[in-house]
Design a protein around this motif. Structure first.
Motif, PDB file in Angstrom:
ATOM      1  N   MET A  22       4.284  15.654   6.993  1.00  0.00           N
ATOM      2  CA  MET A  22       5.619  15.222   7.399  1.00  0.00           C
ATOM      3  C   MET A  22       5.992  13.831   6.888  1.00  0.00           C
ATOM      4  O   MET A  22       7.140  13.618   6.476  1.00  0.00           O
ATOM      5  N   PRO A  23       5.071  12.863   6.855  1.00  0.00           N
ATOM      6  CA  PRO A  23       5.447  11.580   6.240  1.00  0.00           C
ATOM      7  C   PRO A  23       5.846  11.722   4.774  1.00  0.00           C
ATOM      8  O   PRO A  23       6.730  11.013   4.286  1.00  0.00           O
ATOM      9  N   ILE A 254       3.236  -0.654   1.212  1.00  0.00           N
ATOM     10  CA  ILE A 254       2.154  -1.580   0.887  1.00  0.00           C
ATOM     11  C   ILE A 254       2.761  -2.608  -0.058  1.00  0.00           C
ATOM     12  O   ILE A 254       3.159  -2.279  -1.174  1.00  0.00           O
ATOM     13  N   SER A 255       2.875  -3.827   0.380  1.00  0.00           N
ATOM     14  CA  SER A 255       3.617  -4.826  -0.387  1.00  0.00           C
ATOM     15  C   SER A 255       2.879  -5.239  -1.653  1.00  0.00           C
ATOM     16  O   SER A 255       1.672  -5.009  -1.812  1.00  0.00           O
ATOM     17  N   ALA A 256       3.614  -5.897  -2.535  1.00  0.00           N
ATOM     18  CA  ALA A 256       3.004  -6.428  -3.752  1.00  0.00           C
ATOM     19  C   ALA A 256       1.907  -7.429  -3.411  1.00  0.00           C
ATOM     20  O   ALA A 256       0.865  -7.486  -4.077  1.00  0.00           O
ATOM     21  N   GLU A 285      -0.300   1.548   6.327  1.00  0.00           N
ATOM     22  CA  GLU A 285      -1.435   2.462   6.432  1.00  0.00           C
ATOM     23  C   GLU A 285      -2.510   1.962   7.393  1.00  0.00           C
ATOM     24  O   GLU A 285      -2.999   2.713   8.241  1.00  0.00           O
ATOM     25  N   PHE A 286      -2.873   0.682   7.279  1.00  0.00           N
ATOM     26  CA  PHE A 286      -3.965   0.146   8.093  1.00  0.00           C
ATOM     27  C   PHE A 286      -3.515  -0.935   9.075  1.00  0.00           C
ATOM     28  O   PHE A 286      -4.295  -1.377   9.913  1.00  0.00           O
ATOM     29  N   ALA A 291      -4.207 -10.982   3.904  1.00  0.00           N
ATOM     30  CA  ALA A 291      -5.528 -11.608   4.010  1.00  0.00           C
ATOM     31  C   ALA A 291      -6.584 -10.595   4.429  1.00  0.00           C
ATOM     32  O   ALA A 291      -7.744 -10.664   3.996  1.00  0.00           O
ATOM     33  N   GLY A 292      -6.194  -9.646   5.272  1.00  0.00           N
ATOM     34  CA  GLY A 292      -7.132  -8.605   5.691  1.00  0.00           C
ATOM     35  C   GLY A 292      -7.550  -7.718   4.533  1.00  0.00           C
ATOM     36  O   GLY A 292      -8.704  -7.285   4.459  1.00  0.00           O
ATOM     37  N   TRP A 293      -6.624  -7.461   3.620  1.00  0.00           N
ATOM     38  CA  TRP A 293      -6.972  -6.676   2.437  1.00  0.00           C
ATOM     39  C   TRP A 293      -7.920  -7.462   1.532  1.00  0.00           C
ATOM     40  O   TRP A 293      -8.871  -6.898   0.982  1.00  0.00           O
TER      41      TRP A 293
END
Length: 310
Positions: A22-23, A254-256, A285-286, A291-293
């Motif tokens: 569905m997404p 998901i940003s640049a 997504e997460f 910074a977490g990425w």
């Protein structure tokens, strides 16, 4: 068969439906719905009665035609979910002796817009899901009986598993058709095509006005995620061209900045931050900030900068 059998069967379908299919169907347009990637596709078309009908033969031809998103949506909604749900769980407008393949269980008009298609799928899914959810483990063990036609001796649980597989298979095909449609549309626009190909020289030329037939402002408005798409592909020179030209730096699920952080591309991270990238934005997504990425992918220097930019 253990006590969690029904729950496990439903969990498999529920997760696929809510997290995957569905997404991916959000924003389905009418043009996509009926798009034919090659000539001779089977689709959903108006008949002489003015109603829309699913094109198909029984039995299938030796080499069935490629089908449109419309065809697969109707097949999933009516043939996989709808007729089975009404045959086994009711209520149904069809005859009492109609088996699970009988389309008289679903006489409603077929959807002929993208928005109607989504509502149609949700309706059919809910009928099937809720019917299965009401079954006991003992009922899942019972044979299908006459409504199962040639599969009368098979247990209901086997039909549930089969439908899960069918929905996932056809859902994947629908998603692929959406990807192909988008790629087809992207190739029609020189700026978008160059961005996604990493052709920074052509991007610069288009932005400089050397391709007068390209509506740069229109692309900027219609594709707010274009910078994020280029960054996700690590086309950093393209990212710089777009951002400098005023394209949205914070667009996309998901940003640049997330993509640059994941790559440990510290120079690109600095560039994006200097041009207004949101340090606190979380991805879809997460739920993590950039910074977490950087942390996750082991880029300590990048993570430190994102927490204390200077």
């Amino acid at each position: 068969m253990n006590d969690t059998w029904r729950t496990d069967l439903l969990d498999q379908l529920e997760f696929y439906w809510a997290a995957h299919l569905m997404p991916r169907l959000a924003g389905l347009t009418d043009d996509e719905y009926f798009w034919e990637p090659v000539s001779g596709c089977w689709s959903v078309r108006p008949g002489t009665d003015g109603e829309y009908h699913l094109e198909q033969f029984s039995p299938d031809p030796p080499t069935p035609p490629l089908t449109t998103i419309a065809w697969r949506v109707v097949h999933v909604g009516r043939d996989i979910f709808g007729t089975r749900a009404r045959a086994f769980f009711g209520p149904t407008p069809g005859p009492d002796d109609a088996d699970m393949y009988d389309t008289r269980h679903w006489p409603e008009p077929l959807p002929h817009t993208g928005a109607d298609a989504i509502a149609f799928l949700e309706q059919a899914y809910t009928l099937w899901h809720d019917g299965v959810a009401a079954l006991s483990d003992e009922e899942l063990r019972q044979p299908l009986g006459p409504k199962g036609a040639a599969f009368a001796e098979e247990p209901m649980a086997k039909l549930v598993l089969h439908i899960n597989r069918e929905v996932m298979a056809h859902g994947a095909e629908i998603c692929l058709l959406r990807d192909l449609y988008q790629a087809h549309r992207d190739r029609e626009d020189p700026l978008v095509a160059a961005c996604l190909a990493g052709d920074a020289a052509t991007v610069a030329a288009v932005l400089a006005g050397w391709h007068g037939d390209v509506d740069v402002a229109g692309v900027r408005a219609a594709r707010p995620e274009l910078v994020a798409e280029a960054a996700g592909l690590r086309h950093w020179s393209v990212v710089r061209e777009l951002v400098t030209a005023g394209f949205e730096v914070n667009g996309g699920r998901i940003s640049a900045l997330h993509s640059a952080a994941a790559a440990g591309a510290l120079d690109e991270v600095r560039f994006l931050v200097e041009h207004g990238a949101d340090l606190a934005a979380t991805d879809a997504e997460f739920g993590l900030p950039p910074a977490g990425w950087a942390d996750h992918f082991g880029h300590t220097a990048t993570a430190d900068y994102l927490r204390h930019p200077s």
